[in-house]
Scaffold this active site. Structure first.
Site, short mmCIF file in Angstrom:
data_model
loop_
_atom_site.label_atom_id
_atom_site.label_comp_id
_atom_site.label_asym_id
_atom_site.label_seq_id
_atom_site.Cartn_x
_atom_site.Cartn_y
_atom_site.Cartn_z
N PHE A 1 0.85 -1.17 0.00
CA PHE A 1 0.00 0.00 0.00
C PHE A 1 0.90 1.24 0.00
CE2 PHE A 1 -1.98 -3.53 2.17
CZ PHE A 1 -3.23 -3.61 1.58
N SER B 1 -7.09 -7.85 -1.00
CA SER B 1 -6.57 -7.26 0.23
C SER B 1 -7.04 -5.82 0.35
CB SER B 1 -5.04 -7.28 0.23
OG SER B 1 -4.54 -8.60 0.25
N CYS C 1 -3.65 -5.08 6.98
CA CYS C 1 -4.01 -5.74 5.73
C CYS C 1 -4.95 -6.91 6.03
CB CYS C 1 -2.75 -6.24 5.02
SG CYS C 1 -3.10 -7.07 3.45
N THR D 1 -8.04 -9.65 4.39
CA THR D 1 -8.45 -10.32 3.17
C THR D 1 -9.96 -10.39 3.09
OG1 THR D 1 -6.45 -11.68 3.18
CG2 THR D 1 -8.28 -12.46 1.83
N ALA E 1 -7.23 -12.76 12.87
CA ALA E 1 -6.74 -13.85 13.69
C ALA E 1 -6.15 -13.34 15.00
CB ALA E 1 -5.71 -14.67 12.92
N HIS F 1 1.39 -4.53 7.61
CA HIS F 1 1.75 -5.41 8.72
C HIS F 1 2.10 -4.54 9.92
CE1 HIS F 1 3.17 -8.27 5.31
NE2 HIS F 1 1.85 -8.26 5.43
N THR G 1 4.99 11.96 7.69
CA THR G 1 6.39 12.32 7.88
C THR G 1 6.62 12.70 9.34
OG1 THR G 1 6.58 13.12 5.61
CG2 THR G 1 8.25 13.87 7.18
#
Length: 201
Positions: free
Chosen positions: A2, A41, A48, A50, A68, A106, A151
């Site tokens: 992304f 995704s 992220c 699914t 999960a 992630h 930033t």
């Protein structure tokens, strides 16, 4: 991958706890129903997820995803409730403009909002990174906070600051953030690999 450029502000449609520390989520979105394909995704507040199902309610498109145990443990997903807002972004395509920085979706951990200072047409946030992640945060470097590419302005110990422009305050969840809130933090991939290379020299 992304870019940290939010393209929709989704709304939590439902949250259902399931066996084996699994959470089933569904999220309303303005993305076209036809483009919500199983297996796709979508970054949701920087996580992220699914797509496992999709549909429409009274003309509003929605998609479902499962979270999960690991995701529930290190992100804010386990705290999401029906009606809450989430920043959404679909994956980068080859040839797309890279408006932010490369974001994997992630999440590394949670940063805490230490202070919010509202100024003329913008806001300055001071955040505290987990100590183990603070070394990856550098002035003028990039971080993804709840999936938003930002930033870093200043760094003092584990604390760092970011400035949020009016547009970002309006189209993301940052408008509602306040001191004491936790936020998903993904450090810059380049910083992570540079640190690892230094460790193995």
């Amino acid at each position: 991958m992304f870019t940290g450029i939010v393209t929709d502000l989704g709304e939590i449609r439902s949250v259902e706890a399931r066996a084996n520390n699994l959470s089933a989520l569904s999220i309303y979105t303005r993305y076209p129903r036809a483009e919500l394909i199983d297996g796709a995704s979508i970054a949701c507040n920087g996580v992220c997820l699914t797509v496992v199902a999709a549909g429409e309610d009274n003309g509003r498109a929605w998609f479902a995803a499962d979270a999960a145990a690991e995701t529930l443990a290190i992100t804010t997903v386990g705290r999401w409730q029906r009606g809450g807002k989430v920043n959404l972004e679909r994956p980068l395509k080859i040839g797309d403009e890279l408006g932010g920085h490369l974001v994997a979706g992630h999440v590394d951990g949670l940063a805490k909002v230490v202070a919010r200072e509202d100024m003329t047409e913008m806001a300055r946030f001071t955040l505290r990174a987990p100590h183990a992640l603070a070394r990856f945060v550098a002035p003028k470097g990039s971080v993804a906070l709840d999936g938003v590419s930002l930033t870093v302005n200043e760094v003092k110990g584990d604390d760092f600051t970011v400035l949020i422009i009016p547009h970002t305050l309006h189209v993301t969840t940052f408008g509602g953030l306040k001191a004491g809130d936790d936020i998903n933090l993904e450090v810059d991939t380049m910083a992570r690999y540079a640190a690892r290379l230094m460790e193995t020299r």
